[in-house]
Design an enzyme around this catalytic site. Sequence first.
Site, PDB file in Angstrom:
ATOM      1  N   SER A  10       0.594  -1.104  -0.055  1.00 34.83           N
ATOM      2  CA  SER A  10       0.169  -0.046   0.190  1.00 34.83           C
ATOM      3  C   SER A  10       0.812   1.089  -0.014  1.00 34.83           C
ATOM      4  O   SER A  10       0.523   2.235  -0.702  1.00 34.83           O
ATOM      5  CB  SER A  10      -0.933  -0.008   1.195  1.00 34.83           C
ATOM      6  OG  SER A  10      -1.794  -1.249   1.396  1.00 34.83           O
ATOM      7  N   GLY A  99       8.269 -14.170   2.242  1.00 35.24           N
ATOM      8  CA  GLY A  99       8.221 -12.665   1.785  1.00 35.24           C
ATOM      9  C   GLY A  99       9.578 -11.950   2.418  1.00 35.24           C
ATOM     10  O   GLY A  99       9.944 -12.082   3.499  1.00 35.24           O
ATOM     11  N   ASP A 101       9.948  -8.690   2.957  1.00 33.49           N
ATOM     12  CA  ASP A 101       9.725  -7.846   3.984  1.00 33.49           C
ATOM     13  C   ASP A 101       9.822  -8.593   5.478  1.00 33.49           C
ATOM     14  O   ASP A 101      10.505  -8.274   6.308  1.00 33.49           O
ATOM     15  CB  ASP A 101       8.423  -7.294   3.956  1.00 33.49           C
ATOM     16  CG  ASP A 101       7.188  -8.004   3.747  1.00 33.49           C
ATOM     17  OD1 ASP A 101       7.477  -9.117   3.509  1.00 33.49           O
ATOM     18  OD2 ASP A 101       6.184  -7.354   3.851  1.00 33.49           O
ATOM     19  N   ARG A 102       9.206  -9.900   5.405  1.00 35.22           N
ATOM     20  CA  ARG A 102       9.265 -10.750   6.636  1.00 35.22           C
ATOM     21  C   ARG A 102      10.722 -11.202   6.793  1.00 35.22           C
ATOM     22  O   ARG A 102      11.371 -11.040   7.943  1.00 35.22           O
ATOM     23  CB  ARG A 102       8.265 -11.960   6.408  1.00 35.22           C
ATOM     24  CG  ARG A 102       7.055 -11.650   6.663  1.00 35.22           C
ATOM     25  CD  ARG A 102       6.100 -13.290   6.397  1.00 35.22           C
ATOM     26  NE  ARG A 102       6.335 -13.975   7.313  1.00 35.22           N
ATOM     27  CZ  ARG A 102       6.300 -15.395   7.317  1.00 35.22           C
ATOM     28  NH1 ARG A 102       5.481 -15.713   6.200  1.00 35.22           N
ATOM     29  NH2 ARG A 102       6.337 -16.209   8.181  1.00 35.22           N
ATOM     30  N   ASP A 121       5.162  -7.986  12.880  1.00 42.64           N
ATOM     31  CA  ASP A 121       5.111  -6.861  11.882  1.00 42.64           C
ATOM     32  C   ASP A 121       3.497  -6.800  11.628  1.00 42.64           C
ATOM     33  O   ASP A 121       3.008  -7.384  10.925  1.00 42.64           O
ATOM     34  CB  ASP A 121       5.760  -7.108  10.647  1.00 42.64           C
ATOM     35  CG  ASP A 121       5.833  -5.971   9.686  1.00 42.64           C
ATOM     36  OD1 ASP A 121       5.338  -4.931   9.831  1.00 42.64           O
ATOM     37  OD2 ASP A 121       6.611  -5.866   8.668  1.00 42.64           O
ATOM     38  N   THR A 180     -21.580   1.457  15.054  1.00 47.48           N
ATOM     39  CA  THR A 180     -21.265   0.508  14.442  1.00 47.48           C
ATOM     40  C   THR A 180     -19.611   0.756  14.211  1.00 47.48           C
ATOM     41  O   THR A 180     -18.910  -0.317  14.441  1.00 47.48           O
ATOM     42  CB  THR A 180     -21.936   0.463  13.345  1.00 47.48           C
ATOM     43  OG1 THR A 180     -23.145   0.359  13.283  1.00 47.48           O
ATOM     44  CG2 THR A 180     -21.135  -0.495  12.187  1.00 47.48           C
TER      45      THR A 180
END
Length: 248
Positions: A10, A99, A101-102, A121, A180
């Site tokens: 993102s 991954g 990033d992991r 993370d 909500t």
Amino acid sequence: MILELDCGNSFIKWRVISPGGRERICAGIVDSDDGLFEALAGSGVKVQRCRLVSVRSDAETEQLVTRLKASLGVEVVCAQSSSQVGGVRNGYHDYQRLGLDRWLALLGGYHLGQRACLVVDLGTAVTADFVSADGEHLGGFICPGLPLMRDQLSTHTRRIRYDREVALAALQELEPGRSTAEAVERGCLLMLRGFVAEQLAQARSRFPGGFEVFLTGGDAELVRDAVPEAQVVPDLVFVGLAIACPLS
């Protein structure tokens, strides 16, 4: 100066550090390639080298690398999958499937802790990884993060609609929701905290000799008070990136 990039699903997280890596000159988070180049231009910093990690598609990553080379006139070093780096052995059956990033986050956690560790993370997705005292990655878990849980509810339930400001206000406490928005936000956060609590329980069982806990990612602060022993390290992926991609 060294430009470091963490290109997620993102956002792009970026920072510029001194040649020795001891000083952070400037940093930021943007939601597009154009935003990145605008931010870099506005910083006024001259970049000599660049390294990055990307979980984007190969085509998207190559497009960004090409633009970086053309705009900044620098070579770009990209983190790659590896079976072993920095004293840590990749625990996946197929190491290339873990991954990046992991991988970098758990490299960073082990480097900082110098003993067994749990690395969580908390981003778009939430990942938890276990590393033994001798550097063996024991695997981990993945679950939806707050953004994904929130989006799924709003996508599949027509009456759940509220904006970002309302969501932030709803998370100021964890009493049963009286709207909500409060019910959704607090319910999702409690699910997230439950996930983290289970990881802690597993770490205590796996590492009776003690371990370090590292939290990173955009929502790390939301679970920090539930894990008082944890260290929150926003730039943990960059710590791992420097290990995986050293620049002389």
